[in-house]
Design an enzyme around this catalytic site. Structure first.
Site, short mmCIF file in Angstrom:
data_model
loop_
_atom_site.label_atom_id
_atom_site.label_comp_id
_atom_site.label_asym_id
_atom_site.label_seq_id
_atom_site.Cartn_x
_atom_site.Cartn_y
_atom_site.Cartn_z
N ASP A 30 10.01 21.14 38.55
CA ASP A 30 10.77 22.38 38.48
C ASP A 30 10.54 23.16 39.77
OD1 ASP A 30 11.80 25.07 37.49
OD2 ASP A 30 11.98 23.87 35.67
N GLU A 151 21.18 14.78 24.50
CA GLU A 151 20.14 15.16 23.55
C GLU A 151 20.79 15.74 22.29
OE1 GLU A 151 19.46 18.43 22.65
OE2 GLU A 151 20.74 19.47 24.09
N PHE A 152 20.09 15.55 21.16
CA PHE A 152 20.55 16.09 19.89
C PHE A 152 19.39 16.80 19.21
CE2 PHE A 152 23.17 12.34 20.79
CZ PHE A 152 24.46 12.87 20.68
N LYS A 204 28.53 14.13 22.36
CA LYS A 204 27.68 15.33 22.29
C LYS A 204 28.49 16.56 21.93
CE LYS A 204 24.44 18.40 23.06
NZ LYS A 204 23.34 18.63 22.13
N LEU A 250 26.20 24.00 5.39
CA LEU A 250 27.09 24.65 4.43
C LEU A 250 26.45 25.90 3.85
CD1 LEU A 250 28.79 21.76 2.37
CD2 LEU A 250 29.79 23.22 4.14
N ALA A 252 26.36 29.76 3.92
CA ALA A 252 27.11 30.91 4.42
C ALA A 252 26.17 31.95 5.01
CB ALA A 252 27.93 31.53 3.28
N GLY A 253 26.66 32.68 6.00
CA GLY A 253 25.83 33.69 6.63
C GLY A 253 26.62 34.55 7.60
N CYS A 260 23.55 26.23 22.15
CA CYS A 260 24.35 25.00 22.10
C CYS A 260 25.75 25.21 21.53
CB CYS A 260 23.62 23.93 21.28
SG CYS A 260 22.09 23.35 22.04
N ARG A 327 19.79 33.90 22.28
CA ARG A 327 21.09 33.72 22.93
C ARG A 327 22.20 33.60 21.89
NH1 ARG A 327 19.28 28.83 26.83
NH2 ARG A 327 17.98 28.47 24.99
#
Length: 430
Positions: A30, A151-152, A204, A250, A252-253, A260, A327
């Site tokens: 980095d 990636e997942f 993806k 599934l 709700a909110g 992502c 985010r």
């Protein structure tokens, strides 16, 4: 094979740790010296369960090291994973400047064959662009392959997903490249899909877009459940038992957030727009998500009237539990709206922190639920942290000015909360 991970953010650090756990020798690269120094000392700068212990383990084992010396790191490693950020531009497109910079660095410093792997989430066709960027930056011609290996990872479950993935997707143009990647993942027992780089890149985006669609579908359905006096949780249970649908995503909110789903759906829509293809379902997914948090606030207004000078407590700031990621978090949008309506806002979250723009006099933050509920006119549950379920709600009710509870995640037991004396409303659930 020696593995280089360029970019030590959420994806890069997790990828580096998992490869070290699998027995490979790994280097994390980095440009931020402070970040690298912290990682060398075993200090994780973001919250993700299980990763901190593994970081200490493998910085001590010698299988994982960190550096800012990109020239040496590129020369010394055979397989190079690109794990840098691809943030959204204002128009929704993915900003590939960091990917391009890494590709050019690799081209400049490579000293022999390299397998370059896109791990970052990138638009369809990026593998071809990386191939060109590397070639154009080469000082001396060296052979290389560029592959896609998306990636997942679920935030909060990254370690579990990386060690026990449901599938590994490899997009490569050459048998040699796909063979090397399959060798790297040989100790992982799961289906491996080998396809073209473009197909891997679209897998993806399509995966995240479909999951976002499930969330928006059940959220929109919850809006219908309220006037019908139907419990969305029971509807979702009945739907989810169908193996063709499944129960996940599934719930709700108040909508999805994070790094992502919003970014990937926007990028996929822009790709379609550029090709004059209308993705109407996906556009509606976005529209529902952008207004879902307002549905909860409408419930609050219907109960309290004007929100000006009301004391509103929020339980949860992160977009989901087991992460400090705010985010695109619905709670942040709720806070911004409450401030516009001149409410007093008090927030409790065990790990997430307020962004700088919300550190104003009318916002108070605490890790103590008791503090934020003192004199509150209402509490809005925005993140389903387990700690909120286990609270002594009887005692907390007495601290509030008015015991109004709005459950934005349908996390608490409506019957129990009502018995305790709360006015309770969820999303399509009472």
């Amino acid at each position: 094979m020696n593995i280089l991970i360029i970019g030590t953010g959420y994806v890069g650090t997790t990828t580096a740790l998992v490869f070290a756990e699998m027995g490979w020798k790994v280097t994390g690269l980095d440009t931020e010296l402070r970040k690298i120094e912290n990682l060398r000392q075993g200090l994780l700068y973001f919250y993700e369960p299980g990763l901190d212990e593994m970081l200490i383990k493998h910085t001590g084992s010698g299988r994982l090291q960190f550096t800012t010396d990109k020239a040496k790191a590129i020369r010394d490693n055979d397989v190079i994973f690109i794990c840098v950020g691809t943030p959204s531009r204002p128009d929704g497109s993915a900003d590939l400047r960091y990917v391009q910079q890494v590709a050019e660095d690799i081209g400049e410093h490579m000293n022999g064959y390299k397998l370059i792997v896109n791990k970052s989430t990138v638009p369809v066709g990026t593998q071809e662009r990386v191939t060109d960027w590397v070639r154009e930056a080469q000082v001396h011609p060296h052979p290389y392959d560029v592959a896609s290996n998306p990636e997942f990872l679920r935030e909060g479950k990254a370690l579990e997903d990386a060690l026990h993935p449901e599938r590994i997707v490899i997009g490569a143009d050459s048998d040699h490249a796909s063979g090397l990647l399959q060798q790297l993942y040989a100790s992982i027992n799961c289906p491996v899909i080998v396809t073209s780089p473009r197909t891997a890149e679209l897998i993806k985006y399509a995966s995240n877009a479909f999951l976002a669609a499930k969330i928006s579908f059940v959220n929109e359905l919850a809006r219908l459940c309220d006037p019908l006096e139907v419990n969305i949780k029971e509807v979702a249970l009945g739907m989810g038992l169908d193996s063709r649908i499944g129960p996940k995503f599934l719930q709700a909110g108040i909508g999805y957030g994070g790094s992502c789903f919003p970014k990937d759906v926007a990028a996929l829509l822009l790709t379609a727009q550029e090709l004059n293809v209308r993705l109407q379902v996906l556009q509606h997914v976005v529209d529902v998500n952008q207004t879902q948090y307002l549905y909860l606030l409408d419930k609050v207004r219907n109960r309290l009237g004007t929100l000006a000078h009301k004391k509103i407590a929020l339980f949860g700031l992160a977009f989901k539990p087991d992460t400090d990621d705010i985010r695109e978090a619905p709670a942040v949008r709720i806070i911004q709206t409450l401030l516009q309506e001149e409410a007093e806002v008090r927030i409790c979250d065990p790990v997430a922190q307020l962004p700088a723009e919300l550190k104003v006099s009318s916002v108070a933050f605490s890790t103590s639920p008791e503090e934020v509920l003192d004199g509150a006119d209402a509490v809005l549950l925005c993140t389903e942290w387990p700690m909120f379920r286990d609270l002594d709600w009887t005692r907390l009710k007495d601290r509030m000015s008015r015991p109004n509870l709005f459950d934005g995640r349908n996390f608490l037991d409506a019957g129990r909360m009502t018995e305790l004396g709360f006015y309770y409303e969820g999303i399509g659930y009472k």
